[in-house]
Design an enzyme around this catalytic site. Structure first.
Site, PDB file in Angstrom:
ATOM      1  N   LYS A  51       0.858  -1.186   0.000  1.00  0.00           N
ATOM      2  CA  LYS A  51       0.000   0.000   0.000  1.00  0.00           C
ATOM      3  C   LYS A  51       0.893   1.236   0.000  1.00  0.00           C
ATOM      4  O   LYS A  51       1.919   1.252   0.656  1.00  0.00           O
ATOM      5  CB  LYS A  51      -0.900   0.033   1.249  1.00  0.00           C
ATOM      6  CG  LYS A  51      -1.641  -1.275   1.543  1.00  0.00           C
ATOM      7  CD  LYS A  51      -2.749  -1.555   0.548  1.00  0.00           C
ATOM      8  CE  LYS A  51      -3.485  -2.838   0.850  1.00  0.00           C
ATOM      9  NZ  LYS A  51      -2.940  -4.040   0.231  1.00  0.00           N
ATOM     10  N   GLY A  52       0.492   2.251  -0.726  1.00  0.00           N
ATOM     11  CA  GLY A  52       1.271   3.489  -0.743  1.00  0.00           C
ATOM     12  C   GLY A  52       2.274   3.570  -1.875  1.00  0.00           C
ATOM     13  O   GLY A  52       3.037   4.518  -1.959  1.00  0.00           O
ATOM     14  N   CYS A  53       2.273   2.577  -2.748  1.00  0.00           N
ATOM     15  CA  CYS A  53       3.152   2.621  -3.911  1.00  0.00           C
ATOM     16  C   CYS A  53       2.336   3.051  -5.124  1.00  0.00           C
ATOM     17  O   CYS A  53       1.229   2.571  -5.325  1.00  0.00           O
ATOM     18  CB  CYS A  53       3.761   1.247  -4.194  1.00  0.00           C
ATOM     19  SG  CYS A  53       5.223   0.914  -3.244  1.00  0.00           S
ATOM     20  N   GLN A  54       2.940   3.908  -5.924  1.00  0.00           N
ATOM     21  CA  GLN A  54       2.294   4.375  -7.141  1.00  0.00           C
ATOM     22  C   GLN A  54       2.166   3.213  -8.135  1.00  0.00           C
ATOM     23  O   GLN A  54       1.132   3.022  -8.749  1.00  0.00           O
ATOM     24  CB  GLN A  54       3.162   5.489  -7.729  1.00  0.00           C
ATOM     25  CG  GLN A  54       2.595   6.151  -8.946  1.00  0.00           C
ATOM     26  CD  GLN A  54       3.539   7.244  -9.452  1.00  0.00           C
ATOM     27  OE1 GLN A  54       4.622   7.439  -8.908  1.00  0.00           O
ATOM     28  NE2 GLN A  54       3.126   7.928 -10.471  1.00  0.00           N
ATOM     29  N   SER A  55       3.243   2.444  -8.273  1.00  0.00           N
ATOM     30  CA  SER A  55       3.197   1.271  -9.141  1.00  0.00           C
ATOM     31  C   SER A  55       2.817   0.064  -8.304  1.00  0.00           C
ATOM     32  O   SER A  55       2.791   0.123  -7.086  1.00  0.00           O
ATOM     33  CB  SER A  55       4.549   1.066  -9.822  1.00  0.00           C
ATOM     34  OG  SER A  55       5.586   1.297  -8.919  1.00  0.00           O
TER      35      SER A  55
END
Length: 142
Positions: A51-55
């Protein structure tokens, strides 16, 4: 005798210091991403997404004896390189060693300051997730 997390982190710092500019470092990170121990397709599921990753970044952890082994994958090549660096530093170690390890080496190679804010947030999320796995598995070992 296997290397400590600290020794591996120092190796990574030495490797990155060989490059003069960030284009070379990015290319090196992409190469590291290609050597990442790939996650089994069956673990590419929602609950393994960071969670919290753009990719999209999937991380799977498994206890092998008393050592925590990580596998991962990402749909973005730079992100795959970032997670490869983290897995190289932390995979194959006891959960308590992972929890006690600092991540100063990330700052020393200059990674955070050369990432976009969203990638830097993703990096922090990846570290948190690896430490969460270590907490979860450490309780199983007691």
């Amino acid at each position: 005798m296997s290397k400590s997390i600290q020794e591996i982190q120092e190796e990574i710092i030495d490797e990155f210091s060989m490059f003069d500019d960030w284009m070379q470092r990015y290319e090196y990170m992409i190469e590291l991403g290609k050597s990442l121990p790939l996650i089994d397709e069956k673990y590419k599921i929602e609950e393994n997404l960071i969670k919290g990753c753009q990719s999209k970044v999937w991380v799977h952890a498994e206890l092998n004896g008393e050592k925590l082994e990580f596998t991962a994958d990402s749909d973005a090549i730079i992100t795959k390189g970032i997670v490869a660096i983290l897995i190289r530093a932390f995979s194959g170690h006891h959960p308590s060693d992972i929890l006690e390890a600092d991540t100063q080496f990330i700052d020393e190679i200059g990674l955070k300051e050369h990432l976009s804010p969203t990638r830097a947030n993703g990096l922090v999320s990846m570290i948190k997730q690896l430490k969460m796995y270590a907490i979860a598995y450490q309780t199983q070992l007691k």
